[in-house]
Enzyme design. Sequence first.
Site, PDB file in Angstrom:
ATOM      1  N   SER A   1      27.473   4.552  49.772  1.00 57.73           N
ATOM      2  CA  SER A   1      28.084   5.650  50.526  1.00 57.73           C
ATOM      3  C   SER A   1      28.779   5.071  51.746  1.00 57.73           C
ATOM      4  CB  SER A   1      27.019   6.646  50.996  1.00 57.73           C
ATOM      5  OG  SER A   1      27.586   7.599  51.883  1.00 57.73           O
TER       6      SER A   1
ATOM      7  N   TYR B   1      18.963   8.374  55.355  1.00 57.51           N
ATOM      8  CA  TYR B   1      19.761   8.268  54.123  1.00 57.51           C
ATOM      9  C   TYR B   1      20.812   7.170  54.263  1.00 57.51           C
ATOM     10  CZ  TYR B   1      23.554   9.472  50.865  1.00 57.51           C
ATOM     11  OH  TYR B   1      24.554   9.418  49.929  1.00 57.51           O
TER      12      TYR B   1
HETATM   13  P1  NDP Z   1      24.182  15.455  43.000  1.00 62.31           P
HETATM   14  O1  NDP Z   1      23.081  16.011  43.838  1.00 62.31           O
HETATM   15  O2  NDP Z   1      25.333  16.335  42.658  1.00 62.31           O
HETATM   16  O3  NDP Z   1      23.588  14.859  41.628  1.00 62.31           O
HETATM   17  C1  NDP Z   1      22.485  14.023  41.711  1.00 62.31           C
HETATM   18  C2  NDP Z   1      22.156  13.502  40.331  1.00 62.31           C
HETATM   19  O4  NDP Z   1      21.077  12.579  40.462  1.00 62.31           O
HETATM   20  C3  NDP Z   1      21.707  14.552  39.357  1.00 62.31           C
HETATM   21  O5  NDP Z   1      22.173  14.195  38.080  1.00 62.31           O
HETATM   22  C4  NDP Z   1      20.168  14.456  39.417  1.00 62.31           C
HETATM   23  O6  NDP Z   1      19.536  14.849  38.200  1.00 62.31           O
HETATM   24  C5  NDP Z   1      20.008  12.972  39.619  1.00 62.31           C
HETATM   25  N1  NDP Z   1      18.756  12.559  40.236  1.00 62.31           N
HETATM   26  C6  NDP Z   1      18.285  12.874  41.459  1.00 62.31           C
HETATM   27  N2  NDP Z   1      17.104  12.267  41.669  1.00 62.31           N
HETATM   28  C7  NDP Z   1      16.815  11.571  40.549  1.00 62.31           C
HETATM   29  C8  NDP Z   1      15.738  10.738  40.147  1.00 62.31           C
HETATM   30  N3  NDP Z   1      14.686  10.507  40.941  1.00 62.31           N
HETATM   31  N4  NDP Z   1      15.791  10.175  38.916  1.00 62.31           N
HETATM   32  C9  NDP Z   1      16.835  10.389  38.098  1.00 62.31           C
HETATM   33  N5  NDP Z   1      17.886  11.164  38.408  1.00 62.31           N
HETATM   34  C10 NDP Z   1      17.868  11.751  39.638  1.00 62.31           C
HETATM   35  O7  NDP Z   1      24.672  14.148  43.801  1.00 62.31           O
HETATM   36  P2  NDP Z   1      26.113  13.439  43.882  1.00 62.31           P
HETATM   37  O8  NDP Z   1      26.746  13.438  42.557  1.00 62.31           O
HETATM   38  O9  NDP Z   1      26.850  13.992  45.029  1.00 62.31           O
HETATM   39  O10 NDP Z   1      25.666  11.960  44.295  1.00 62.31           O
HETATM   40  C11 NDP Z   1      25.653  10.878  43.385  1.00 62.31           C
HETATM   41  C12 NDP Z   1      25.513   9.595  44.187  1.00 62.31           C
HETATM   42  O11 NDP Z   1      26.615   9.491  45.077  1.00 62.31           O
HETATM   43  C13 NDP Z   1      24.255   9.524  45.052  1.00 62.31           C
HETATM   44  O12 NDP Z   1      23.742   8.219  45.038  1.00 62.31           O
HETATM   45  C14 NDP Z   1      24.772   9.876  46.437  1.00 62.31           C
HETATM   46  O13 NDP Z   1      23.975   9.310  47.441  1.00 62.31           O
HETATM   47  C15 NDP Z   1      26.143   9.252  46.388  1.00 62.31           C
HETATM   48  N6  NDP Z   1      27.105   9.810  47.337  1.00 62.31           N
HETATM   49  C16 NDP Z   1      27.416  11.147  47.326  1.00 62.31           C
HETATM   50  C17 NDP Z   1      28.324  11.627  48.232  1.00 62.31           C
HETATM   51  C18 NDP Z   1      28.717  13.060  48.291  1.00 62.31           C
HETATM   52  O14 NDP Z   1      29.364  13.468  49.279  1.00 62.31           O
HETATM   53  N7  NDP Z   1      28.405  13.896  47.291  1.00 62.31           N
HETATM   54  C19 NDP Z   1      28.949  10.756  49.231  1.00 62.31           C
HETATM   55  C20 NDP Z   1      28.575   9.371  49.122  1.00 62.31           C
HETATM   56  C21 NDP Z   1      27.678   8.932  48.209  1.00 62.31           C
HETATM   57  P3  NDP Z   1      19.002  16.373  37.963  1.00 62.31           P
HETATM   58  O15 NDP Z   1      20.203  17.275  38.068  1.00 62.31           O
HETATM   59  O16 NDP Z   1      18.433  16.360  36.583  1.00 62.31           O
HETATM   60  O17 NDP Z   1      18.026  16.645  39.051  1.00 62.31           O
END
Ligand code: NDP
Length: 242
Positions: free
Chosen positions: A140, A154
Amino acid sequence: MRQPVTVVTGGSRGIGAAICARLAADGHDVVVGYRSDATAAETVAETVRTAGRRCLTVPSDTADETSVDHLFDAAAELGPVTGLVNNAGISGGNGRLADADAEGMRRALEVNVLGYLLCARRAVRDMSRTGGGAIVNISSAAATLGSPGQYVHYAATKAAVDTMTVGLAKEVAADGIRVNCVAPGIIWTEFHADPQRPAKLAGTIPMGRAGQPEEITGAVSWLLSADASYTTGAILRVAGGM
Ligand code: NDP
């Protein structure tokens, strides 16, 4: 040329779901890891299959060692895994550090740091036996900005992701495994505690807007591809100028 088989953790929603769709369009068979939302994972799988690629959906908590092994054991049904996208991440609470609860911080550390390490460990174990591969860690922009007032803990987990990328890239380069990082800025997904956060912060972004999940995917696909054959240890910022 081997058929690319790529594991995407957190592939059921948000950035991970968009990455799965892009990788399928670019010729990858895809393993969609998810924690709880099986319906969302299956929707992503339909998109992958519509693109003509094979797809498995596997429930797996990336913070749990046994569960990670289950994910990669299942993935092997599609053939040797050639790619891992470490994407599953959580914020673990919002606000000032003075008000943060330890459980939220601990869970963020477990998912964002230990989870990435467990998945990367299993991937390099497998890839070093099967002819190499590539790992892309989703970090990030927060790693370098620090996220004051939002979630300093975070941001710290994402700095750890940057560091593990640099170290592991050097450690496994001679095994034919490349390790890189994509650092998104603020992206429209369900990640945010306040769903309107991307709109509210648009004025702080040089490009004047938050990004769409699809705008992250090209960087990931390129880093997994043969076009990036001499790229390892890179942290590619995709953040609208942040
Ligand atoms: P979302 O919250 O939209 O999606 C998160 C995903 O991760 C879901 O598929 C969820 O599965 C899964 N997940 C969460 N915890 C676990 C776990 N313990 N084991 C397996 N799967 C898990 O997040 P984003 O798409 O926004 O984020 C994706 C990545 O990008 C993250 O690493 C985030 O830190 C990073 N990021 C996001 C930004 C943003 O602004 N959105 C900015 C910068 C980085 P389920 O739905 O089944 O719970």
